[in-house]
Design a protein around this motif. Structure first.
Motif, PDB file in Angstrom:
ATOM      1  N   VAL A 123     -62.685  19.666  91.084  1.00 53.43           N
ATOM      2  CA  VAL A 123     -63.759  19.818  90.108  1.00 53.43           C
ATOM      3  C   VAL A 123     -65.087  20.137  90.801  1.00 53.43           C
ATOM      4  O   VAL A 123     -65.877  20.939  90.294  1.00 53.43           O
ATOM      5  N   THR A 124     -65.342  19.530  91.953  1.00 53.69           N
ATOM      6  CA  THR A 124     -66.632  19.714  92.616  1.00 53.69           C
ATOM      7  C   THR A 124     -66.684  20.932  93.527  1.00 53.69           C
ATOM      8  O   THR A 124     -67.746  21.248  94.058  1.00 53.69           O
ATOM      9  N   LEU A 148     -56.469  11.353  92.371  1.00 53.44           N
ATOM     10  CA  LEU A 148     -57.863  11.296  91.935  1.00 53.44           C
ATOM     11  C   LEU A 148     -58.766  12.052  92.912  1.00 53.44           C
ATOM     12  O   LEU A 148     -59.626  12.831  92.496  1.00 53.44           O
ATOM     13  N   GLY A 149     -58.569  11.844  94.193  1.00 57.47           N
ATOM     14  CA  GLY A 149     -59.364  12.543  95.195  1.00 57.47           C
ATOM     15  C   GLY A 149     -59.194  14.049  95.112  1.00 57.47           C
ATOM     16  O   GLY A 149     -60.165  14.806  95.208  1.00 57.47           O
ATOM     17  N   TYR A 150     -57.945  14.493  94.921  1.00 55.63           N
ATOM     18  CA  TYR A 150     -57.698  15.930  94.781  1.00 55.63           C
ATOM     19  C   TYR A 150     -58.387  16.476  93.537  1.00 55.63           C
ATOM     20  O   TYR A 150     -59.003  17.541  93.572  1.00 55.63           O
ATOM     21  N   GLY A 151     -58.297  15.730  92.440  1.00 57.20           N
ATOM     22  CA  GLY A 151     -58.933  16.177  91.198  1.00 57.20           C
ATOM     23  C   GLY A 151     -60.447  16.271  91.336  1.00 57.20           C
ATOM     24  O   GLY A 151     -61.057  17.254  90.904  1.00 57.20           O
ATOM     25  N   MET A 167     -65.663  16.672 100.028  1.00 54.44           N
ATOM     26  CA  MET A 167     -66.289  15.457 100.481  1.00 54.44           C
ATOM     27  C   MET A 167     -66.238  14.374  99.411  1.00 54.44           C
ATOM     28  O   MET A 167     -65.896  13.234  99.684  1.00 54.44           O
ATOM     29  N   TRP A 168     -66.582  14.760  98.158  1.00 52.90           N
ATOM     30  CA  TRP A 168     -66.577  13.774  97.074  1.00 52.90           C
ATOM     31  C   TRP A 168     -65.163  13.322  96.757  1.00 52.90           C
ATOM     32  O   TRP A 168     -64.954  12.179  96.318  1.00 52.90           O
ATOM     33  N   GLY A 169     -64.196  14.194  96.969  1.00 49.68           N
ATOM     34  CA  GLY A 169     -62.807  13.807  96.749  1.00 49.68           C
ATOM     35  C   GLY A 169     -62.366  12.723  97.720  1.00 49.68           C
ATOM     36  O   GLY A 169     -61.659  11.785  97.339  1.00 49.68           O
ATOM     37  N   LEU A 170     -62.784  12.840  98.962  1.00 49.76           N
ATOM     38  CA  LEU A 170     -62.468  11.828  99.966  1.00 49.76           C
ATOM     39  C   LEU A 170     -63.096  10.487  99.602  1.00 49.76           C
ATOM     40  O   LEU A 170     -62.459   9.438  99.685  1.00 49.76           O
ATOM     41  N   VAL A 171     -64.345  10.531  99.164  1.00 51.75           N
ATOM     42  CA  VAL A 171     -65.035   9.305  98.763  1.00 51.75           C
ATOM     43  C   VAL A 171     -64.342   8.677  97.560  1.00 51.75           C
ATOM     44  O   VAL A 171     -64.074   7.466  97.536  1.00 51.75           O
ATOM     45  N   THR A 209     -66.359  25.057  94.547  1.00 55.31           N
ATOM     46  CA  THR A 209     -66.688  26.341  93.925  1.00 55.31           C
ATOM     47  C   THR A 209     -65.415  27.157  93.750  1.00 55.31           C
ATOM     48  O   THR A 209     -64.434  26.948  94.465  1.00 55.31           O
ATOM     49  N   PRO A 210     -65.415  28.100  92.820  1.00 54.55           N
ATOM     50  CA  PRO A 210     -64.220  28.935  92.648  1.00 54.55           C
ATOM     51  C   PRO A 210     -63.828  29.683  93.917  1.00 54.55           C
ATOM     52  O   PRO A 210     -62.658  29.886  94.186  1.00 54.55           O
ATOM     53  N   ARG A 211     -64.799  30.080  94.718  1.00 50.66           N
ATOM     54  CA  ARG A 211     -64.511  30.800  95.959  1.00 50.66           C
ATOM     55  C   ARG A 211     -63.737  29.908  96.936  1.00 50.66           C
ATOM     56  O   ARG A 211     -62.778  30.338  97.565  1.00 50.66           O
ATOM     57  N   SER A 212     -64.165  28.656  97.067  1.00 51.74           N
ATOM     58  CA  SER A 212     -63.486  27.761  97.998  1.00 51.74           C
ATOM     59  C   SER A 212     -62.118  27.345  97.471  1.00 51.74           C
ATOM     60  O   SER A 212     -61.230  27.015  98.245  1.00 51.74           O
ATOM     61  N   ARG A 213     -61.928  27.345  96.149  1.00 54.13           N
ATOM     62  CA  ARG A 213     -60.606  27.030  95.591  1.00 54.13           C
ATOM     63  C   ARG A 213     -59.576  28.053  96.047  1.00 54.13           C
ATOM     64  O   ARG A 213     -58.446  27.707  96.345  1.00 54.13           O
ATOM     65  N   GLY A 214     -59.988  29.320  96.107  1.00 51.30           N
ATOM     66  CA  GLY A 214     -59.067  30.360  96.567  1.00 51.30           C
ATOM     67  C   GLY A 214     -58.652  30.138  98.010  1.00 51.30           C
ATOM     68  O   GLY A 214     -57.481  30.290  98.366  1.00 51.30           O
ATOM     69  N   SER A 215     -59.597  29.747  98.852  1.00 52.09           N
ATOM     70  CA  SER A 215     -59.248  29.498 100.248  1.00 52.09           C
ATOM     71  C   SER A 215     -58.399  28.237 100.375  1.00 52.09           C
ATOM     72  O   SER A 215     -57.535  28.155 101.244  1.00 52.09           O
TER      73      SER A 215
END
Length: 115
Positions: free
Chosen positions: A55-56, A48-51, A1-5, A58-64
């Motif tokens: 960063v925001t 920037l949005g992807y970064g 969400m924060w990446g989109l913003v 969780t490690p679990r969601s990064r895997g998915s």
């Protein structure tokens, strides 16, 4: 969400800075320059949005997210193969699946319209 913003808010800033930079370089206004500004602003705001999203999260969601990216890349790879060789077995299977799905959707749509 924060990446989109972050990506949405940063796009006008990147576009403004790109225009200003190209003015300083003396590049004439026109379609090519407009497309260059659009591409640079899009790439930078997307990065920037992807970064920020990375960063925001969780490690679990990064895997998915990685699994989803791999699946998306595989789909694009399959489509690229079909574009290059439309008569291949994989393409024919995809066409048959698409036609079956279309028939199923349309039959459901027609059935609901009859009621």
């Amino acid at each position: 969400m924060w990446g989109l913003v972050a990506g949405t808010v940063s796009y006008p800033l990147f576009a403004w800075y790109s225009r200003r930079f190209l003015d300083e370089q003396g590049l004439e206004r026109g379609f090519t320059r407009m497309m260059l500004v659009f591409l640079v602003a899009t790439l930078l705001s997307s990065a920037l949005g992807y970064g920020v999203s990375w960063v925001t999260s969780t490690p679990r969601s990064r895997g998915s997210q990685v699994q989803l990216q791999k699946a998306g890349t595989a789909v694009l790879d399959d489509e690229w193969k079909c574009i290059r060789n439309p008569s291949g077995a994989a393409c024919q299977s995809s066409v048959q699946q698409a036609e079956a799905t279309e028939r199923k959707l349309l039959s459901g749509f027609r059935g609901s319209r009859q009621h």
